[in-house]
Design a protein around this motif. Sequence first.
Motif, PDB file in Angstrom:
ATOM      1  N   GLY A   1     -21.967  12.873 115.127  1.00 41.62           N
ATOM      2  CA  GLY A   1     -21.738  12.740 116.563  1.00 41.62           C
ATOM      3  C   GLY A   1     -22.329  13.867 117.377  1.00 41.62           C
ATOM      4  N   GLY A   2     -23.480  14.391 116.936  1.00 39.29           N
ATOM      5  CA  GLY A   2     -24.167  15.422 117.701  1.00 39.29           C
ATOM      6  C   GLY A   2     -23.736  16.834 117.379  1.00 39.29           C
ATOM      7  N   ARG A   3     -23.162  17.058 116.199  1.00 40.11           N
ATOM      8  CA  ARG A   3     -22.651  18.394 115.843  1.00 40.11           C
ATOM      9  C   ARG A   3     -23.602  19.191 114.964  1.00 40.11           C
ATOM     10  NH1 ARG A   3     -17.744  17.832 112.673  1.00 40.11           N
ATOM     11  NH2 ARG A   3     -18.097  15.606 112.390  1.00 40.11           N
ATOM     12  N   PHE A   4     -24.750  18.641 114.605  1.00 41.61           N
ATOM     13  CA  PHE A   4     -25.613  19.276 113.615  1.00 41.61           C
ATOM     14  C   PHE A   4     -26.546  20.306 114.240  1.00 41.61           C
ATOM     15  CE2 PHE A   4     -29.563  19.292 110.993  1.00 41.61           C
ATOM     16  CZ  PHE A   4     -29.012  19.918 109.886  1.00 41.61           C
ATOM     17  N   ARG A   5     -26.795  21.382 113.492  1.00 40.62           N
ATOM     18  CA  ARG A   5     -27.763  22.416 113.853  1.00 40.62           C
ATOM     19  C   ARG A   5     -28.668  22.645 112.649  1.00 40.62           C
ATOM     20  NH1 ARG A   5     -22.977  26.443 116.219  1.00 40.62           N
ATOM     21  NH2 ARG A   5     -21.759  24.726 117.131  1.00 40.62           N
ATOM     22  N   LEU A   6     -29.949  22.585 112.857  1.00 41.95           N
ATOM     23  CA  LEU A   6     -30.915  22.644 111.763  1.00 41.95           C
ATOM     24  C   LEU A   6     -31.339  24.077 111.496  1.00 41.95           C
ATOM     25  CD1 LEU A   6     -32.847  21.349 109.729  1.00 41.95           C
ATOM     26  CD2 LEU A   6     -34.467  20.989 111.622  1.00 41.95           C
ATOM     27  N   GLY A   7     -30.912  24.623 110.359  1.00 41.67           N
ATOM     28  CA  GLY A   7     -31.332  25.949 109.936  1.00 41.67           C
ATOM     29  C   GLY A   7     -32.424  25.846 108.893  1.00 41.67           C
ATOM     30  N   LEU A   8     -33.541  26.535 109.122  1.00 41.27           N
ATOM     31  CA  LEU A   8     -34.709  26.480 108.243  1.00 41.27           C
ATOM     32  C   LEU A   8     -35.109  27.882 107.800  1.00 41.27           C
ATOM     33  CD1 LEU A   8     -36.959  23.993 110.280  1.00 41.27           C
ATOM     34  CD2 LEU A   8     -35.695  23.455 108.187  1.00 41.27           C
TER      35      LEU A   8
ATOM     36  N   LEU B   1     -33.766  29.729 112.694  1.00 38.64           N
ATOM     37  CA  LEU B   1     -34.665  30.203 111.653  1.00 38.64           C
ATOM     38  C   LEU B   1     -34.075  31.432 110.965  1.00 38.64           C
ATOM     39  CD1 LEU B   1     -38.245  29.977 113.247  1.00 38.64           C
ATOM     40  CD2 LEU B   1     -37.333  28.593 111.373  1.00 38.64           C
ATOM     41  N   ALA B   2     -34.228  31.473 109.646  1.00 37.59           N
ATOM     42  CA  ALA B   2     -33.896  32.678 108.896  1.00 37.59           C
ATOM     43  C   ALA B   2     -35.094  33.612 108.938  1.00 37.59           C
ATOM     44  CB  ALA B   2     -33.551  32.325 107.452  1.00 37.59           C
ATOM     45  N   GLY B   3     -34.840  34.902 108.917  1.00 37.84           N
ATOM     46  CA  GLY B   3     -35.932  35.870 108.946  1.00 37.84           C
ATOM     47  C   GLY B   3     -35.444  37.246 108.566  1.00 37.84           C
ATOM     48  N   VAL B   4     -36.360  38.049 107.999  1.00 38.53           N
ATOM     49  CA  VAL B   4     -36.018  39.403 107.573  1.00 38.53           C
ATOM     50  C   VAL B   4     -36.935  40.437 108.227  1.00 38.53           C
ATOM     51  CG1 VAL B   4     -35.797  40.965 105.604  1.00 38.53           C
ATOM     52  CG2 VAL B   4     -35.109  38.570 105.362  1.00 38.53           C
ATOM     53  N   GLY B   5     -38.244  40.261 108.068  1.00 32.65           N
ATOM     54  CA  GLY B   5     -39.190  41.229 108.586  1.00 32.65           C
ATOM     55  C   GLY B   5     -39.399  41.116 110.087  1.00 32.65           C
ATOM     56  N   PRO B   6     -40.010  42.136 110.697  1.00 36.56           N
ATOM     57  CA  PRO B   6     -40.206  42.137 112.155  1.00 36.56           C
ATOM     58  C   PRO B   6     -40.934  40.906 112.674  1.00 36.56           C
ATOM     59  CG  PRO B   6     -40.687  44.301 111.249  1.00 36.56           C
ATOM     60  CD  PRO B   6     -40.484  43.395 110.079  1.00 36.56           C
TER      61      PRO B   6
ATOM     62  N   ALA C   1     -37.153  29.482 118.034  1.00 35.77           N
ATOM     63  CA  ALA C   1     -35.872  28.923 117.621  1.00 35.77           C
ATOM     64  C   ALA C   1     -34.778  29.122 118.666  1.00 35.77           C
ATOM     65  CB  ALA C   1     -35.446  29.535 116.282  1.00 35.77           C
ATOM     66  N   ASP C   2     -33.642  28.516 118.371  1.00 37.85           N
ATOM     67  CA  ASP C   2     -32.444  28.648 119.208  1.00 37.85           C
ATOM     68  C   ASP C   2     -31.441  29.613 118.598  1.00 37.85           C
ATOM     69  OD1 ASP C   2     -33.217  26.449 121.059  1.00 37.85           O
ATOM     70  OD2 ASP C   2     -33.000  25.234 119.244  1.00 37.85           O
ATOM     71  N   GLY C   3     -31.773  30.161 117.412  1.00 38.43           N
ATOM     72  CA  GLY C   3     -30.871  31.095 116.766  1.00 38.43           C
ATOM     73  C   GLY C   3     -31.515  31.698 115.535  1.00 38.43           C
ATOM     74  N   TRP C   4     -30.871  32.752 115.024  1.00 41.81           N
ATOM     75  CA  TRP C   4     -31.357  33.476 113.845  1.00 41.81           C
ATOM     76  C   TRP C   4     -30.269  33.509 112.798  1.00 41.81           C
ATOM     77  CZ3 TRP C   4     -30.011  39.097 113.112  1.00 41.81           C
ATOM     78  CH2 TRP C   4     -30.557  39.611 111.926  1.00 41.81           C
ATOM     79  N   LEU C   5     -30.636  33.183 111.544  1.00 40.54           N
ATOM     80  CA  LEU C   5     -29.734  33.235 110.398  1.00 40.54           C
ATOM     81  C   LEU C   5     -30.144  34.395 109.505  1.00 40.54           C
ATOM     82  CD1 LEU C   5     -29.724  29.428 109.472  1.00 40.54           C
ATOM     83  CD2 LEU C   5     -28.088  30.649 110.923  1.00 40.54           C
ATOM     84  N   SER C   6     -29.152  35.109 108.959  1.00 40.97           N
ATOM     85  CA  SER C   6     -29.473  36.282 108.140  1.00 40.97           C
ATOM     86  C   SER C   6     -28.471  36.442 107.006  1.00 40.97           C
ATOM     87  CB  SER C   6     -29.462  37.550 108.999  1.00 40.97           C
ATOM     88  OG  SER C   6     -29.602  38.704 108.191  1.00 40.97           O
TER      89      SER C   6
END
Length: 352
Positions: free
Chosen positions: A80-87, A160-165, A175-180
Amino acid sequence: MRLGANLVYQGAGKLAQEAERLGYDLVLAAEGYRADAPSVLGLVAGQTERIGLASGIMQIPARPPGTAALTAATLDSLSGGRFRLGLGVSNPHVSDGWYGVRFDNPLARTREYVEIVRKAMQGGPVRYAGDHFALPAWGKEDAPLHLFTERPSTQIPLYLAGVGPKSLQLAGELADGWLSGFTTPEHVAKSIGQIRIGRDRAGLDLTGFEVVPFVAMQVAEDGADIASATDALRGHYLFLLGVGDPADNFYCGLARTMGFEQEIAEFREHLMSGDRRGAAAAIPLEFIDRTALIGPLGRIAERMQAFAEAGVTVLSIMVSANDTTLDGRLHILRKAAEALEMSGVADDSTVP
């Protein structure tokens, strides 16, 4: 700041239901050695009503961008529109060993991948000619990528996940957000500085941008000391630090930048010789303590304050880090909610 929870497939439905009851903002499912993300999230979508669902992460080498877009649209419709795609691009060893995909030009590949996914999720046929992806690839123009999934009209957030600068700047730009994974409040603040460069490049500010680190948690109860509580997390840290060769493991790289180069060299020596027990013992206590939530609830609440002040919007608790039982994982969810309320930094919407 709000709370999230990184699920495991065992008991995922009950964990998500409890997180929803406690006022958590988000539950995430990862892809790793035990489970894929979409299967777990499909189950959870059918057993919850309000809580956000995210892939944390779906690995870019694992599926072509058209499949990722279709999976995202399907999960968004089911929830019902609750999903967020993390890549995320994964790491060199998994990219090659699991998927047979060369780990080259990860930033350029991610940019093209995200562009295709976004175009597909917006609707309409997608034709794309990039350096790394082409649709169609072999001149068959009659059936371009085109999603017909019936779903809410809102745009699916993409993290998006990311580590380096440079990967952090790319997350800020696209993206709309950062995963770490493993991180500290200090590292979060520095990372947001890089993310801001990407936002500036795209003509955007940080309004609405989600910062979502994953943290392990161990409560020191009944007089337990910090060292004992930290030891309970060594298996979790061994697993993540030990993927592939520590020489190019992203998390080992973070430990080195934090000043633990000698200790990681010792860790690598044990690991490469097959001595996993010795490798676990070599992981610095201070590194675990600085990148996790450990201690009595008051100490954990103080750490949550530090993460919030650094710019974290959703702090996600890795419930699998220290206990293999469902009751133990539910206990961690409840204690994290208590600590957040004690911290004074909870978003009002997260407090039951």
